[in-house]
Design a protein around this motif. Structure first.
Motif, short mmCIF file in Angstrom:
data_model
loop_
_atom_site.label_atom_id
_atom_site.label_comp_id
_atom_site.label_asym_id
_atom_site.label_seq_id
_atom_site.Cartn_x
_atom_site.Cartn_y
_atom_site.Cartn_z
N ASP A 1 0.85 -1.19 0.00
CA ASP A 1 0.00 0.00 0.00
C ASP A 1 0.89 1.25 0.00
O ASP A 1 1.56 1.53 0.99
N LEU A 2 0.89 1.95 -1.11
CA LEU A 2 1.72 3.15 -1.24
C LEU A 2 0.93 4.43 -0.94
O LEU A 2 1.37 5.52 -1.29
N GLN A 3 -0.23 4.30 -0.29
CA GLN A 3 -1.07 5.47 -0.02
C GLN A 3 -0.76 6.14 1.32
O GLN A 3 -1.35 7.17 1.63
N SER A 4 0.16 5.59 2.09
CA SER A 4 0.48 6.21 3.37
C SER A 4 1.36 7.44 3.15
O SER A 4 2.00 7.60 2.11
N ILE A 5 1.41 8.28 4.14
CA ILE A 5 2.17 9.53 4.02
C ILE A 5 3.66 9.27 3.80
O ILE A 5 4.34 10.04 3.13
N GLU A 6 4.18 8.14 4.33
CA GLU A 6 5.60 7.82 4.20
C GLU A 6 6.00 7.52 2.76
O GLU A 6 7.19 7.61 2.43
N THR A 7 5.05 7.16 1.94
CA THR A 7 5.38 6.78 0.56
C THR A 7 4.84 7.78 -0.47
O THR A 7 4.81 7.49 -1.66
N GLY B 1 8.07 0.25 3.66
CA GLY B 1 8.56 -0.64 4.71
C GLY B 1 7.59 -1.80 4.87
O GLY B 1 6.50 -1.81 4.29
N ARG B 2 7.97 -2.75 5.68
CA ARG B 2 7.12 -3.93 5.84
C ARG B 2 5.74 -3.57 6.37
O ARG B 2 4.79 -4.31 6.16
N GLU B 3 5.62 -2.42 7.05
CA GLU B 3 4.31 -2.01 7.56
C GLU B 3 3.34 -1.62 6.43
O GLU B 3 2.14 -1.56 6.64
N GLN B 4 3.85 -1.41 5.22
CA GLN B 4 2.99 -1.11 4.07
C GLN B 4 2.52 -2.38 3.34
O GLN B 4 1.73 -2.29 2.42
N VAL B 5 3.02 -3.54 3.73
CA VAL B 5 2.57 -4.78 3.09
C VAL B 5 1.16 -5.06 3.59
O VAL B 5 0.94 -5.25 4.78
N SER B 6 0.21 -5.09 2.65
CA SER B 6 -1.18 -5.29 3.04
C SER B 6 -1.66 -6.71 2.81
O SER B 6 -2.45 -7.23 3.60
N LEU C 1 -2.33 -15.45 2.43
CA LEU C 1 -1.73 -15.72 3.74
C LEU C 1 -1.70 -14.49 4.64
O LEU C 1 -1.54 -14.63 5.86
N LEU C 2 -1.83 -13.30 4.04
CA LEU C 2 -1.89 -12.05 4.80
C LEU C 2 -2.97 -11.20 4.17
O LEU C 2 -2.93 -10.91 2.98
N SER C 3 -3.96 -10.83 4.97
CA SER C 3 -5.09 -10.04 4.47
C SER C 3 -5.24 -8.79 5.31
O SER C 3 -5.46 -8.88 6.52
N ASP C 4 -5.10 -7.63 4.69
CA ASP C 4 -5.15 -6.35 5.42
C ASP C 4 -4.22 -6.35 6.62
O ASP C 4 -4.57 -5.89 7.70
N GLY C 5 -3.02 -6.92 6.43
CA GLY C 5 -2.01 -6.94 7.47
C GLY C 5 -2.18 -8.00 8.53
O GLY C 5 -1.40 -8.07 9.48
N GLU C 6 -3.18 -8.85 8.40
CA GLU C 6 -3.45 -9.90 9.39
C GLU C 6 -3.13 -11.27 8.79
O GLU C 6 -3.55 -11.58 7.67
N LEU C 7 -2.41 -12.09 9.55
CA LEU C 7 -2.10 -13.46 9.11
C LEU C 7 -3.39 -14.27 9.04
O LEU C 7 -4.24 -14.17 9.94
N THR C 8 -3.54 -15.07 8.00
CA THR C 8 -4.78 -15.83 7.82
C THR C 8 -4.69 -17.26 8.31
O THR C 8 -5.71 -17.88 8.56
N ARG C 9 -3.49 -17.82 8.43
CA ARG C 9 -3.36 -19.23 8.80
C ARG C 9 -2.58 -19.45 10.10
O ARG C 9 -2.42 -20.58 10.53
N ILE C 10 -2.09 -18.39 10.68
CA ILE C 10 -1.28 -18.53 11.89
C ILE C 10 -1.97 -17.79 13.03
O ILE C 10 -2.34 -16.63 12.90
N ASN C 11 -2.13 -18.47 14.14
CA ASN C 11 -2.68 -17.87 15.34
C ASN C 11 -1.55 -17.07 16.01
O ASN C 11 -0.62 -17.66 16.57
N VAL C 12 -1.64 -15.76 15.95
CA VAL C 12 -0.56 -14.90 16.44
C VAL C 12 -0.37 -15.06 17.95
O VAL C 12 0.77 -15.11 18.43
N ASN C 13 -1.45 -15.19 18.72
CA ASN C 13 -1.31 -15.36 20.18
C ASN C 13 -0.57 -16.65 20.51
O ASN C 13 0.31 -16.66 21.38
N ARG C 14 -0.90 -17.73 19.81
CA ARG C 14 -0.21 -19.00 20.04
C ARG C 14 1.26 -18.89 19.62
O ARG C 14 2.15 -19.39 20.31
N LEU C 15 1.51 -18.26 18.48
CA LEU C 15 2.89 -18.08 18.01
C LEU C 15 3.71 -17.30 19.03
O LEU C 15 4.84 -17.67 19.34
#
Length: 183
Positions: free
Chosen positions: A119-125, A140-145, A154-168
């Protein structure tokens, strides 16, 4: 990082590949890869992050920016390693180094659908005049959507789709404790 001209020529003749890991080289103070000279000699140069122990963040976007800037400084030439070349080092050149260029590394019908949306729509880009240049020098990696691997999201709107982040995070904390107890 320590190649002499005759070694570069011999390596080019061998058909070998180089995986350039600039942030690891900087962290370990192992020297500066002469990327522009390697490319000029016809060597396929891919871009890598090295292992977590010698890089820490494994951030390919950060690696691209470092490679582009460092490559210009090492070559003493502002035109060395343009953004398009660095993006190729991170994509198709990596596939070539693995012998997988027929399957991955570019968006071509018949290849695996491995896609990263940035996503290149942020102010940083902003402003965006050349998307490839913005990706290499500003994103930066924070712009990967979104990320798709072989067509699977595997990543949708910055959220992992197959990995439980709390468990990880819990597993990571457990391993950290075990490693600290052994040291």
């Amino acid at each position: 990082t320590q190649l002499q001209d005759d070694e570069i020529e011999a390596y080019a003749a061998s058909g070998g590949h180089v995986v350039h890991c600039p942030e690891s080289n900087l962290k370990l103070a192992s020297g500066f890869c002469p990327v522009a000279r390697l490319l000029a000699a016809g060597i396929n140069v891919a871009l890598g992050t090295d292992g977590a122990a010698s890089n820490n963040d494994l951030d390919m976007l950060g690696e691209m920016q470092t490679a582009a800037l460092l490559g210009k400084g090492v070559a003493g030439n502002t035109e060395a390693l343009p953004a398009t070349q660095v993006l190729e080092m991170a994509t198709i050149n990596g596939a070539r180094a693995l012998g997988l260029e027929a399957d991955i590394g570019s968006l071509t019908p018949g290849k695996a659908a491995d896609i990263t949306a940035i996503d290149l729509q942020s102010i940083e880009t902003q402003p965006v005049f050349d998307p490839v240049s913005q990706i290499v020098y500003s994103a930066g990696r924070e712009q990967v959507s979104h990320v798709w691997v072989n067509g699977e999201l595997l990543l949708s709107d910055g959220e992992l789709t197959r990995i439980n982040v709390n468990r990880l995070m819990a597993d990571t904390g457990s391993w950290q404790d075990k490693l600290q107890q052994q040291s």
